[in-house]
Design a protein around this motif. Structure first.
Motif, PDB file in Angstrom:
ATOM      1  N   PHE A 101       0.801  -1.228   0.000  1.00 39.11           N
ATOM      2  CA  PHE A 101       0.000   0.000   0.000  1.00 39.11           C
ATOM      3  C   PHE A 101       0.831   1.275   0.000  1.00 39.11           C
ATOM      4  O   PHE A 101       0.407   2.282  -0.543  1.00 39.11           O
ATOM      5  N   SER A 102       2.019   1.244   0.596  1.00 35.99           N
ATOM      6  CA  SER A 102       2.800   2.482   0.676  1.00 35.99           C
ATOM      7  C   SER A 102       3.782   2.663  -0.475  1.00 35.99           C
ATOM      8  O   SER A 102       4.177   3.787  -0.766  1.00 35.99           O
ATOM      9  N   VAL A 103       4.167   1.584  -1.145  1.00 34.59           N
ATOM     10  CA  VAL A 103       5.199   1.687  -2.177  1.00 34.59           C
ATOM     11  C   VAL A 103       4.711   1.229  -3.552  1.00 34.59           C
ATOM     12  O   VAL A 103       4.917   1.915  -4.546  1.00 34.59           O
ATOM     13  N   GLY A 108       0.841  -0.381 -10.200  1.00 35.85           N
ATOM     14  CA  GLY A 108       0.177  -1.497 -10.867  1.00 35.85           C
ATOM     15  C   GLY A 108       0.715  -2.838 -10.389  1.00 35.85           C
ATOM     16  O   GLY A 108       1.487  -2.921  -9.439  1.00 35.85           O
ATOM     17  N   LEU A 109       0.321  -3.876 -11.085  1.00 36.35           N
ATOM     18  CA  LEU A 109       0.652  -5.241 -10.676  1.00 36.35           C
ATOM     19  C   LEU A 109       2.101  -5.638 -10.941  1.00 36.35           C
ATOM     20  O   LEU A 109       2.758  -6.212 -10.079  1.00 36.35           O
ATOM     21  N   PHE A 110       2.622  -5.345 -12.096  1.00 36.10           N
ATOM     22  CA  PHE A 110       3.838  -6.006 -12.556  1.00 36.10           C
ATOM     23  C   PHE A 110       5.129  -5.461 -11.949  1.00 36.10           C
ATOM     24  O   PHE A 110       5.316  -4.254 -11.806  1.00 36.10           O
ATOM     25  N   MET A 111       6.033  -6.386 -11.629  1.00 30.66           N
ATOM     26  CA  MET A 111       7.335  -6.044 -11.054  1.00 30.66           C
ATOM     27  C   MET A 111       8.140  -5.134 -11.964  1.00 30.66           C
ATOM     28  O   MET A 111       8.916  -4.314 -11.481  1.00 30.66           O
ATOM     29  N   SER A 112       7.992  -5.291 -13.257  1.00 27.56           N
ATOM     30  CA  SER A 112       8.776  -4.491 -14.204  1.00 27.56           C
ATOM     31  C   SER A 112       8.506  -2.994 -14.041  1.00 27.56           C
ATOM     32  O   SER A 112       9.332  -2.171 -14.429  1.00 27.56           O
ATOM     33  N   ASN A 113       7.367  -2.649 -13.447  1.00 30.78           N
ATOM     34  CA  ASN A 113       7.020  -1.244 -13.175  1.00 30.78           C
ATOM     35  C   ASN A 113       7.080  -0.934 -11.677  1.00 30.78           C
ATOM     36  O   ASN A 113       6.462   0.029 -11.233  1.00 30.78           O
ATOM     37  N   ALA A 119       5.550  -8.514  -3.919  1.00 32.51           N
ATOM     38  CA  ALA A 119       5.102  -8.354  -2.531  1.00 32.51           C
ATOM     39  C   ALA A 119       3.817  -9.144  -2.282  1.00 32.51           C
ATOM     40  O   ALA A 119       3.632  -9.711  -1.201  1.00 32.51           O
ATOM     41  N   LEU A 120       2.954  -9.217  -3.288  1.00 35.29           N
ATOM     42  CA  LEU A 120       1.719  -9.992  -3.159  1.00 35.29           C
ATOM     43  C   LEU A 120       2.015 -11.491  -3.032  1.00 35.29           C
ATOM     44  O   LEU A 120       1.392 -12.188  -2.224  1.00 35.29           O
ATOM     45  N   ALA A 121       2.979 -11.967  -3.801  1.00 33.58           N
ATOM     46  CA  ALA A 121       3.371 -13.380  -3.707  1.00 33.58           C
ATOM     47  C   ALA A 121       3.961 -13.684  -2.328  1.00 33.58           C
ATOM     48  O   ALA A 121       3.646 -14.718  -1.716  1.00 33.58           O
ATOM     49  N   LEU A 122       4.801 -12.774  -1.813  1.00 38.77           N
ATOM     50  CA  LEU A 122       5.360 -12.968  -0.471  1.00 38.77           C
ATOM     51  C   LEU A 122       4.279 -12.879   0.600  1.00 38.77           C
ATOM     52  O   LEU A 122       4.309 -13.622   1.579  1.00 38.77           O
ATOM     53  N   LEU A 123       3.306 -12.002   0.397  1.00 38.36           N
ATOM     54  CA  LEU A 123       2.170 -11.893   1.312  1.00 38.36           C
ATOM     55  C   LEU A 123       1.380 -13.197   1.336  1.00 38.36           C
ATOM     56  O   LEU A 123       1.040 -13.715   2.406  1.00 38.36           O
ATOM     57  N   ALA A 124       1.092 -13.741   0.166  1.00 37.16           N
ATOM     58  CA  ALA A 124       0.322 -14.994   0.082  1.00 37.16           C
ATOM     59  C   ALA A 124       1.064 -16.152   0.745  1.00 37.16           C
ATOM     60  O   ALA A 124       0.465 -16.940   1.485  1.00 37.16           O
ATOM     61  N   ALA A 125       2.366 -16.250   0.496  1.00 42.90           N
ATOM     62  CA  ALA A 125       3.158 -17.329   1.102  1.00 42.90           C
ATOM     63  C   ALA A 125       3.203 -17.175   2.620  1.00 42.90           C
ATOM     64  O   ALA A 125       3.069 -18.157   3.362  1.00 42.90           O
TER      65      ALA A 125
END
Length: 148
Positions: A101-103, A108-113, A119-125
């Motif tokens: 939320f802060s960064v 958008g979604l993609f790491m390239s941007n 962070a969402l994948a790490l959150l889910a894990a």
């Protein structure tokens, strides 16, 4: 009472599958925390990370860098060892929600941007480990066996 609380925190599913999640996620969090705390792996350390956090409005920057870096480094270590995985994963969930939320969210979604994908994948894990616990091959499992 302490034994009862310890058992609640360390009891988990008796599965090997969590090990496959704990090891890479633990290593990843430790590496990112090491960047923030110790300037390892090309990171900026506490001073640099704190200055960056302050520049994007996360104040006080140094303390926030210390908190985020500690959650990632020591939380990652806890995941890797399988020690107090539920509380460690909970702290990592909070850390990733703040990061998203802060960064990352505005990118958008993609790491390239610099989006929130990673962070969402790490959150889910982390959420998965918080719910399941450490699993069969863990220090949590050993503690549970010894205190029962």
């Amino acid at each position: 009472m302490f034994t009862s609380l310890l058992n609640k925190l360390t009891t988990s599913t008796q599965s090997w599958s969590t090990l496959a999640l704990r090891i890479p996620i633990g290593i990843t969090f430790m590496a990112h925390g090491g960047q923030k705390l110790f300037a390892w792996f090309g990171g900026y350390g506490l001073e640099g990370t704190g200055q960056w956090m302050a520049s994007i409005g996360i104040e006080p920057g140094y303390q926030m860098a210390l908190m985020a870096g500690s959650a990632e480094f020591f939380g990652g270590m806890a995941l890797l060892l399988g020690l107090l995985v539920r509380p460690a994963a909970f702290m990592l969930v909070i850390t990733m929600v703040v990061a998203i939320f802060s960064v990352h969210l505005s990118n958008g979604l993609f790491m390239s941007n610099n989006g929130y994908e990673f962070a969402l994948a790490l959150l889910a894990a982390s959420a998965s480990l918080m719910l399941s616990g450490a699993g069969k091959l863990s220090l949590d499992n050993l503690l549970t066996k010894r205190t029962n």
